[in-house]
Design a protein around this motif. Structure first.
Motif, PDB file in Angstrom:
ATOM      1  N   VAL A   1     -14.520  83.559  40.610  1.00 29.05           N
ATOM      2  CA  VAL A   1     -13.359  84.194  39.966  1.00 29.05           C
ATOM      3  C   VAL A   1     -12.042  83.451  40.212  1.00 29.05           C
ATOM      4  CG1 VAL A   1     -14.430  86.469  39.990  1.00 29.05           C
ATOM      5  CG2 VAL A   1     -12.985  85.793  41.914  1.00 29.05           C
TER       6      VAL A   1
ATOM      7  N   GLU B   1      -3.404  83.490  42.678  1.00 29.74           N
ATOM      8  CA  GLU B   1      -4.339  84.624  42.581  1.00 29.74           C
ATOM      9  C   GLU B   1      -4.024  85.721  43.595  1.00 29.74           C
ATOM     10  OE1 GLU B   1      -5.270  81.392  42.762  1.00 29.74           O
ATOM     11  OE2 GLU B   1      -7.000  80.997  41.471  1.00 29.74           O
TER      12      GLU B   1
ATOM     13  N   ALA C   1      -8.119  93.913  37.262  1.00 27.89           N
ATOM     14  CA  ALA C   1      -8.727  92.749  36.612  1.00 27.89           C
ATOM     15  C   ALA C   1      -9.567  91.953  37.618  1.00 27.89           C
ATOM     16  CB  ALA C   1      -7.654  91.864  35.994  1.00 27.89           C
TER      17      ALA C   1
ATOM     18  N   ARG D   1     -12.758  93.924  38.255  1.00 31.06           N
ATOM     19  CA  ARG D   1     -13.705  93.769  37.140  1.00 31.06           C
ATOM     20  C   ARG D   1     -14.368  92.398  37.174  1.00 31.06           C
ATOM     21  NH1 ARG D   1      -9.897  96.530  34.149  1.00 31.06           N
ATOM     22  NH2 ARG D   1      -8.967  94.585  33.410  1.00 31.06           N
ATOM     23  N   ALA D   2     -13.567  91.365  37.463  1.00 32.13           N
ATOM     24  CA  ALA D   2     -14.121  90.012  37.498  1.00 32.13           C
ATOM     25  C   ALA D   2     -15.174  89.885  38.595  1.00 32.13           C
ATOM     26  CB  ALA D   2     -12.996  88.999  37.715  1.00 32.13           C
TER      27      ALA D   2
ATOM     28  N   THR E   1     -18.299  91.733  37.543  1.00 27.53           N
ATOM     29  CA  THR E   1     -19.025  90.923  36.560  1.00 27.53           C
ATOM     30  C   THR E   1     -19.745  89.769  37.246  1.00 27.53           C
ATOM     31  OG1 THR E   1     -17.314  91.487  34.964  1.00 27.53           O
ATOM     32  CG2 THR E   1     -18.744  89.632  34.392  1.00 27.53           C
ATOM     33  N   ALA E   2     -19.155  89.269  38.337  1.00 27.82           N
ATOM     34  CA  ALA E   2     -19.775  88.174  39.086  1.00 27.82           C
ATOM     35  C   ALA E   2     -20.915  88.670  39.971  1.00 27.82           C
ATOM     36  CB  ALA E   2     -18.720  87.468  39.933  1.00 27.82           C
TER      37      ALA E   2
END
Lengths: 130, 365
Positions: B161, B183, B208, B211-212, B215-216
């Motif tokens: 990410v 980041e 965000a 979520r990332a 998803t990872a």
């Protein structure tokens, strides 16, 4: 939504009962109860042969969160406990109405059985509490 | 009405069982606390720890203030980008809180303290700051969120990410070092006994990142797993293992008190010098079956009694373990009073588990 099988009987302290072929009653905790407790890590079961009264604390289930007493739903004599739970308490979480049963007892009298809740009455009880 | 972190909706969407915790609604677990625990020990998991209190300190008096405020010495921080764990004491030497302090620049620091002690810490700090000759600006940062990504695969997860440039800096971090990147503020710290990171970032950017990471393939983990992980790692929890009635020495945190140099007059120093420890912290491993719980009485050979401050079931060891406060003196065995029984337990030096491995010899139990 909690599973509440229609063919079982229930008590307000969240134990279920199943009539078995030999006349004994199999007892466990409901889906609602196992879900509220969280992952079980230890189950302490009563001694076979012990006489219990209705509502008597006769087993303990310990989850990651807390210890909870399990109450005898009716008076009777303990005739079997589930040996699988000694090493696999998670069976109660995974299959509370099947392989996660706790103990079997022979009821002292059949009169008490009429006071047990059916699935609909137990569902109503949960809905009132929610 | 409890406070909610910026990730509240994300927790609910992920099936989080929300419970009240120190004035916040936080996820206890997302289905199975045990699975979450094992994932962090074996792979990686992420925790929303945005309820924790972040305080920034800047200005010419910052360093002098922290050297007065904290029992550990920020002079031990050799360069910006390094961090230190320690205690803030009252004048009697009792622990007001445990915290991590990060050195960001010559006179710029960040502190992360507990959620439950936010208000009392802030008023204590402001009052002590007012007593200092040089000014410093103390800023509470509720505008920041904090994610902990923990486990042996934490760095691999971040690599999915974050930019390659950021990751080369992340890779170079040792434990208790941090970097500030676009980041976020990324520190190699945690509360699990595993490798991992704590990431501070503007609250609006947190969903965000969450979520990332989801998803990872990074599973969300709740307060339940956080508690069993930190207990296995032998890390104390303020309010149960640590409190204002006990000194760091009495809580197994003597190593965080910097007595050198002698001339540094930190708050509580005189009291610590005058006090004799009354008890000590030990680890317990229950020999048989059962679960140790907070508050249970511990009986040592000879009859002296202590108390469990944090008890639970160790998913890694498959045994009940605890941190306990016991009278001074050597002991290798004790009994824990549980439901009318005296259960034998072994006295050990925490941690119980580090980096996925048992630190206590279960075969000798």
């Amino acid at each position: 939504m909690s599973q509440i099988p229609a063919d079982l009987k229930y008590v307000s302290t969240h134990e279920w009962l199943r009539s078995t072929a030999d006349g004994s009653l199999e007892v466990g905790i409901t889906d609602h109860a196992q879900d509220a407790l969280g992952d079980l890590v230890f189950v302490e079961l009563p001694e076979v042969g012990r006489e219990v009264t209705a509502g008597e604390a006769c087993a303990v289930v310990e989850s990651v969160k807390a210890a909870s007493d399990i109450y005898a739903p009716v008076a009777g004599r303990i005739v079997a406990v589930n040996p699988v739970l000694i090493d696999q308490p998670e069976q109660v979480n995974q299959d509370c109405y099947g392989s996660g049963w706790l103990f079997r007892l022979v009821p002292a009298s059949s009169a008490e059985l009429t006071a047990l809740l059916d699935a609909q009455a137990y569902r109503d009880l949960l809905n009132q509490g929610a | 009405m409890n406070q909610r972190t910026v990730l509240y909706d994300s927790h609910v969407a992920a099936g989080g069982r929300m419970v009240p915790f120190s004035g916040w609604d936080m996820p206890l677990h997302y289905g199975s606390q045990l699975q979450e625990h094992h994932r962090v020990r074996a792979e990686v998991g992420m925790f929303d720890v945005s309820h924790m209190t972040v305080i920034d300190l800047a200005g010419p008096g910052s360093r002098a203030f922290l050297r007065r405020l904290l029992a550990n010495d920020v002079a031990r921080l050799s360069a910006p980008g390094s961090a230190l764990y320690g205690c803030m004491l009252n004048h009697e030497g009792g622990i007001l809180d445990d915290l991590i302090v990060y050195l960001r620049g010559e006179e710029r620091f960040r502190l992360v303290v507990n959620a439950a002690t936010r208000d009392s810490d802030l008023s204590w700090m402001r009052a002590r700051l007012a007593e200092m000759p040089d000014a410093a600006q103390l800023t509470h940062r509720p505008d920041l969120a904090m994610l902990a990504v923990q486990g042996p695969m934490a760095e691999l997860a971040l690599a999915k990410v974050f930019s390659a440039e950021t990751m080369s800096a992340v890779h170079a971090l040792s434990a208790f070092q941090f970097i500030e990147r676009p980041e976020g503020f990324i520190a190699r710290t945690g509360y699990t006994g595993e490798d991992g990171f704590e990431i501070l970032l503007p609250a609006q950017a947190a969903p965000a990142l969450w979520r990332a990471l989801l998803t990872a393939g990074v599973p969300p983990c709740g307060l339940g797993a956080r508690d069993t992980l930190r207990l296995e790692a032998g890390l104390s929890l303020y309010g149960t293992d640590l409190d204002a009635d006990h000194t760091p020495q009495e809580c197994g945190l003597g190593w965080t008190v910097a007595l050198a140099p002698e001339g540094r007059d930190f708050i509580g120093r005189a009291a610590l010098a005058a006090r004799t420890p009354r008890c000590r912290q030990v680890g317990l491993v229950l020999q048989g079956r059962g679960v140790l719980r907070n508050g249970l009485t511990v009986r040592l050979p000879g009859g002296a009694e202590g108390r469990i401050t944090s008890g639970g079931f160790s998913p890694t060891l498959q045994r009940a373990i605890a941190l306990a406060r016991v009278p001074l003196g050597p002991a290798s065995l004790c009994e824990v009073l549980l439901r009318g029984q005296a259960l034998p337990a072994r006295v050990v030096k925490p941690p119980f588990v580090r980096h996925g491995l048992a630190c206590v010899d279960l075969n000798s139990l």
